[in-house]
Design a protein around this motif. Structure first.
Motif, mmCIF file in Angstrom:
data_model
loop_
_atom_site.group_PDB
_atom_site.id
_atom_site.type_symbol
_atom_site.label_atom_id
_atom_site.label_comp_id
_atom_site.label_asym_id
_atom_site.label_seq_id
_atom_site.Cartn_x
_atom_site.Cartn_y
_atom_site.Cartn_z
ATOM 1 N N PHE A 178 0.683 8.589 -11.904
ATOM 2 C CA PHE A 178 0.876 8.117 -10.533
ATOM 3 C C PHE A 178 2.002 7.095 -10.493
ATOM 4 O O PHE A 178 2.258 6.384 -11.471
ATOM 5 C CB PHE A 178 -0.399 7.443 -9.996
ATOM 6 N N GLU A 179 2.639 7.027 -9.353
ATOM 7 C CA GLU A 179 3.495 5.902 -8.989
ATOM 8 C C GLU A 179 2.946 5.372 -7.673
ATOM 9 O O GLU A 179 2.629 6.161 -6.773
ATOM 10 C CB GLU A 179 4.955 6.323 -8.820
ATOM 11 N N SER A 180 2.816 4.048 -7.547
ATOM 12 C CA SER A 180 2.232 3.522 -6.316
ATOM 13 C C SER A 180 2.865 2.193 -5.946
ATOM 14 O O SER A 180 3.473 1.508 -6.789
ATOM 15 C CB SER A 180 0.718 3.353 -6.460
ATOM 16 N N VAL A 181 2.702 1.836 -4.677
ATOM 17 C CA VAL A 181 3.244 0.583 -4.172
ATOM 18 C C VAL A 181 2.346 0.070 -3.050
ATOM 19 O O VAL A 181 1.800 0.854 -2.268
ATOM 20 C CB VAL A 181 4.696 0.765 -3.671
ATOM 21 N N ILE A 182 2.182 -1.248 -3.018
ATOM 22 C CA ILE A 182 1.527 -1.935 -1.910
ATOM 23 C C ILE A 182 2.601 -2.733 -1.185
ATOM 24 O O ILE A 182 3.391 -3.441 -1.822
ATOM 25 C CB ILE A 182 0.417 -2.890 -2.406
ATOM 26 N N TYR A 183 2.662 -2.618 0.138
ATOM 27 C CA TYR A 183 3.632 -3.347 0.952
ATOM 28 C C TYR A 183 2.930 -4.361 1.851
ATOM 29 O O TYR A 183 1.843 -4.099 2.361
ATOM 30 C CB TYR A 183 4.389 -2.412 1.900
ATOM 31 N N ALA A 184 3.614 -5.468 2.087
ATOM 32 C CA ALA A 184 3.318 -6.338 3.229
ATOM 33 C C ALA A 184 4.463 -6.154 4.216
ATOM 34 O O ALA A 184 5.633 -6.361 3.873
ATOM 35 C CB ALA A 184 3.216 -7.788 2.800
ATOM 36 N N VAL A 185 4.127 -5.771 5.456
ATOM 37 C CA VAL A 185 5.128 -5.400 6.448
ATOM 38 C C VAL A 185 4.861 -6.151 7.745
ATOM 39 O O VAL A 185 3.721 -6.226 8.207
ATOM 40 C CB VAL A 185 5.091 -3.881 6.723
ATOM 41 N N ASP A 186 5.902 -6.695 8.357
ATOM 42 C CA ASP A 186 5.776 -7.250 9.695
ATOM 43 C C ASP A 186 5.669 -6.109 10.706
ATOM 44 O O ASP A 186 6.134 -4.993 10.438
ATOM 45 C CB ASP A 186 6.996 -8.117 10.034
ATOM 46 N N PRO A 187 5.088 -6.357 11.890
ATOM 47 C CA PRO A 187 4.963 -5.284 12.890
ATOM 48 C C PRO A 187 6.298 -4.662 13.283
ATOM 49 O O PRO A 187 6.324 -3.523 13.747
ATOM 50 C CB PRO A 187 4.299 -5.987 14.073
ATOM 51 N N GLY A 188 7.398 -5.364 13.072
ATOM 52 C CA GLY A 188 8.712 -4.805 13.362
ATOM 53 C C GLY A 188 9.271 -3.952 12.252
ATOM 54 O O GLY A 188 10.337 -3.349 12.401
ATOM 55 N N GLY A 189 8.586 -3.890 11.098
ATOM 56 C CA GLY A 189 9.007 -3.021 10.009
ATOM 57 C C GLY A 189 9.634 -3.715 8.824
ATOM 58 O O GLY A 189 9.939 -3.064 7.812
ATOM 59 N N THR A 190 9.846 -5.037 8.893
ATOM 60 C CA THR A 190 10.439 -5.760 7.765
ATOM 61 C C THR A 190 9.438 -5.872 6.624
ATOM 62 O O THR A 190 8.309 -6.331 6.816
ATOM 63 C CB THR A 190 10.876 -7.166 8.190
ATOM 64 N N VAL A 191 9.849 -5.445 5.436
ATOM 65 C CA VAL A 191 8.986 -5.521 4.256
ATOM 66 C C VAL A 191 9.109 -6.914 3.650
ATOM 67 O O VAL A 191 10.200 -7.356 3.282
ATOM 68 C CB VAL A 191 9.365 -4.449 3.216
ATOM 69 N N ARG A 192 7.986 -7.620 3.537
ATOM 70 C CA ARG A 192 7.962 -8.981 2.993
ATOM 71 C C ARG A 192 7.797 -9.000 1.485
ATOM 72 O O ARG A 192 8.334 -9.868 0.807
ATOM 73 C CB ARG A 192 6.841 -9.786 3.658
ATOM 74 N N TRP A 193 7.008 -8.080 0.941
ATOM 75 C CA TRP A 193 6.893 -7.970 -0.514
ATOM 76 C C TRP A 193 6.360 -6.600 -0.899
ATOM 77 O O TRP A 193 5.830 -5.864 -0.069
ATOM 78 C CB TRP A 193 6.041 -9.076 -1.128
ATOM 79 N N ARG A 194 6.531 -6.263 -2.189
ATOM 80 C CA ARG A 194 6.028 -5.025 -2.777
ATOM 81 C C ARG A 194 5.272 -5.358 -4.059
ATOM 82 O O ARG A 194 5.647 -6.268 -4.779
ATOM 83 C CB ARG A 194 7.170 -4.063 -3.123
ATOM 84 N N TYR A 195 4.225 -4.580 -4.314
ATOM 85 C CA TYR A 195 3.462 -4.708 -5.555
ATOM 86 C C TYR A 195 3.327 -3.308 -6.137
ATOM 87 O O TYR A 195 2.664 -2.450 -5.558
ATOM 88 C CB TYR A 195 2.093 -5.319 -5.260
ATOM 89 N N ARG A 196 3.990 -3.041 -7.260
ATOM 90 C CA ARG A 196 4.050 -1.697 -7.833
ATOM 91 C C ARG A 196 3.172 -1.585 -9.079
ATOM 92 O O ARG A 196 3.095 -2.519 -9.872
ATOM 93 C CB ARG A 196 5.484 -1.341 -8.214
ATOM 94 N N THR A 197 2.540 -0.406 -9.251
ATOM 95 C CA THR A 197 1.825 -0.090 -10.484
ATOM 96 C C THR A 197 1.959 1.407 -10.750
ATOM 97 O O THR A 197 2.475 2.168 -9.910
ATOM 98 C CB THR A 197 0.318 -0.428 -10.409
ATOM 99 N N ASP A 198 1.445 1.833 -11.916
ATOM 100 C CA ASP A 198 1.357 3.261 -12.216
ATOM 101 C C ASP A 198 -0.085 3.745 -12.103
ATOM 102 O O ASP A 198 -0.469 4.738 -12.734
ATOM 103 C CB ASP A 198 1.932 3.568 -13.599
ATOM 104 N N ALA A 199 -0.896 3.049 -11.295
ATOM 105 C CA ALA A 199 -2.267 3.464 -11.002
ATOM 106 C C ALA A 199 -2.344 4.031 -9.589
ATOM 107 O O ALA A 199 -1.370 3.993 -8.833
ATOM 108 C CB ALA A 199 -3.217 2.277 -11.159
ATOM 109 N N SER A 200 -3.514 4.560 -9.231
ATOM 110 C CA SER A 200 -3.696 5.259 -7.964
ATOM 111 C C SER A 200 -4.515 4.414 -6.993
ATOM 112 O O SER A 200 -5.743 4.342 -7.111
ATOM 113 C CB SER A 200 -4.416 6.592 -8.212
ATOM 114 N N PRO A 201 -3.892 3.768 -5.995
ATOM 115 C CA PRO A 201 -4.665 3.024 -4.996
ATOM 116 C C PRO A 201 -5.434 3.976 -4.094
ATOM 117 O O PRO A 201 -4.928 5.026 -3.703
ATOM 118 C CB PRO A 201 -3.602 2.247 -4.225
ATOM 119 N N ILE A 202 -6.664 3.592 -3.747
ATOM 120 C CA ILE A 202 -7.502 4.415 -2.878
ATOM 121 C C ILE A 202 -7.840 3.696 -1.578
ATOM 122 O O ILE A 202 -8.074 4.328 -0.561
ATOM 123 C CB ILE A 202 -8.785 4.849 -3.624
#
Length: 410
Positions: free
Chosen positions: A150-174
């Motif tokens: 797997f490749e995965s990413v968690i985003y924090a996004v403002d309602p306007g679409g700006t990405v504030r941060w990313r958290y990446r792993t090779d695990a599968s978020p559910i």
């Protein structure tokens, strides 16, 4: 038992089959709006009271990739939807007008599909909101010579679409859960370097505060997570138990939910797939029966498709049978809406429907449907749900239709 009074037709869709093929619809509800994402990538908004359509936006796909809309949330006047598609898009629309506010592609972070089949498409698994911010989990699966990755990413996004941060792993978020200061990420499979079934992240920075794992062998780890002010509750895929953890990740108590049992000459189990916790208790939901020696079995685990409620200190209070697989739950305070899709072993259409529960006291209301309920959203005492048609392999009938329902939750 209640009957469905308010429905809207959502068009045509291929009927679901005996086995689950993954999510292809979603629904979200706001103060005066219901938003539905459909299997062909269309997003539709309806007036909440009348179910009159307010706006409709067709898929933006130009890749011919069956862009199902599979996740949605509403934040500060914007509806954010996520796809299962070749690009794994996240789209944001003005809740009132349907004007597109932003569009991004998770494939830029997790890669493009290696095969042109549904399960290999980038998948926006979950979207949660808290503190005026949107949190998104996306993953991409591939298989090479029998090895899953797997490749995965968690985003924090403002309602306007700006990405504030990313958290990446090779695990599968559910699944995700979010509060003002913390984000909880449940990883159901960990076949690579990342070996933690649960990660607690700082909401502002995305830095990992701590992690936890059931400590079991194999790839299976955590099926769902629910944040509390003083810790979290976890549904464990690794050992088929439910856990209550303190603020540092130490176990306060655990519960056997669908642990292996000898039935005849087979050892059977079922995965705990959902959890919701409040100060008044913890609710768990289990899924399908499996056998340790084979994926095929005619026997059933006694605790499959079961909703169970536990007191804050871990004593079981109640349990209920929901009759089929719950693709996802939605919550509002102590109330939990649990849909029932197909039971692929018994294939009994009497199990199709939707139920609501109180975390502390148990069953509130049960509604039967012709088709399978695959997505639901809850706001106060009102409930919306998506029904999909289903055709079982040993039955020449099609049960149900593709439609939206609205009803009272209690």
């Amino acid at each position: 038992m209640s009957s469905l009074a308010n429905t809207v037709d959502l068009g045509s869709v291929e009927p679901a089959r005996s086995r689950h093929a993954g999510r292809r619809s979603t629904v979200a509800v706001g103060p005066d709006t219901v938003v539905v994402g459909t299997a062909d990538g269309t997003v539709r908004a309806f007036e909440r009271d009348s179910l009159t359509q307010r706006w409709r936006v067709a898929s933006a796909s130009d890749h011919g990739d069956d862009p199902s809309v599979v996740s949605a949330a509403i934040c500060d006047g914007t509806v954010i939807v996520g796809e299962r598609s070749a690009l794994g898009r996240i789209r944001g629309y003005d809740l009132v007008t349907g004007e597109c506010r932003f569009r991004s592609e998770t494939a830029d972070d997790i890669g493009s599909p290696t095969k042109e089949t549904r399960f290999f498409l980038p998948f926006v698994v979950d979207i949660e909101t808290a503190g005026g911010r949107v949190y998104v989990a996306a993953r991409r699966y591939e298989r090479d010579a029998g090895e899953r990755s797997f490749e995965s990413v968690i985003y924090a996004v403002d309602p306007g679409g700006t990405v504030r941060w990313r958290y990446r792993t090779d695990a599968s978020p559910i699944s995700l859960d979010a509060s003002e200061d913390r984000i909880a990420v449940a990883y159901n499979r960990c076949p690579g370097e990342y070996q933690h079934g649960l990660a607690i992240l700082d909401a502002d920075s995305g830095d990992e505060r701590w992690h936890w794992d059931p400590g079991t062998e194999g790839q299976r780890r955590v099926g769902d997570v629910s944040l509390l002010s003083d810790g979290v509750a976890v549904a464990s895929h690794g050992d088929y138990r439910g856990y209550r953890l303190d603020p540092s990740g130490a176990v306060r108590w655990q519960a056997d939910l669908a642990t292996p049992q000898q039935i005849g000459d087979e050892t059977l189990y079922a995965y705990p797939n959902h959890v919701h916790a409040t100060e008044h208790g913890v609710l768990f939901v289990t899924g399908n029966t499996y056998a340790e020696e084979s994926r095929e079995t005619d026997a059933l685990h006694p605790d499959e498709h079961t909703v169970s409620g536990y007191a804050p200190r871990g004593t079981q209070r109640w349990e209920a049978d929901i009759g089929g697989f719950a693709t996802g739950v939605d919550t509002d305070g102590d109330t939990v809406a649990v849909p029932s899709a197909q039971h692929f072993r018994s294939r009994d259409p009497d199990g199709h429907g939707l139920s609501t529960f109180d975390v502390a006291s148990g069953s509130l209301l049960t509604t039967k449907t012709d088709g399978v309920v695959t997505a639901t959203a809850l706001d106060g005492t009102e409930l919306v749900a998506v029904e999909e048609p289903v055709s079982y392999h040993d039955d020449d009938r099609t049960h149900g239709r593709y439609r939206l329902h609205r009803e009272d939750a209690v």
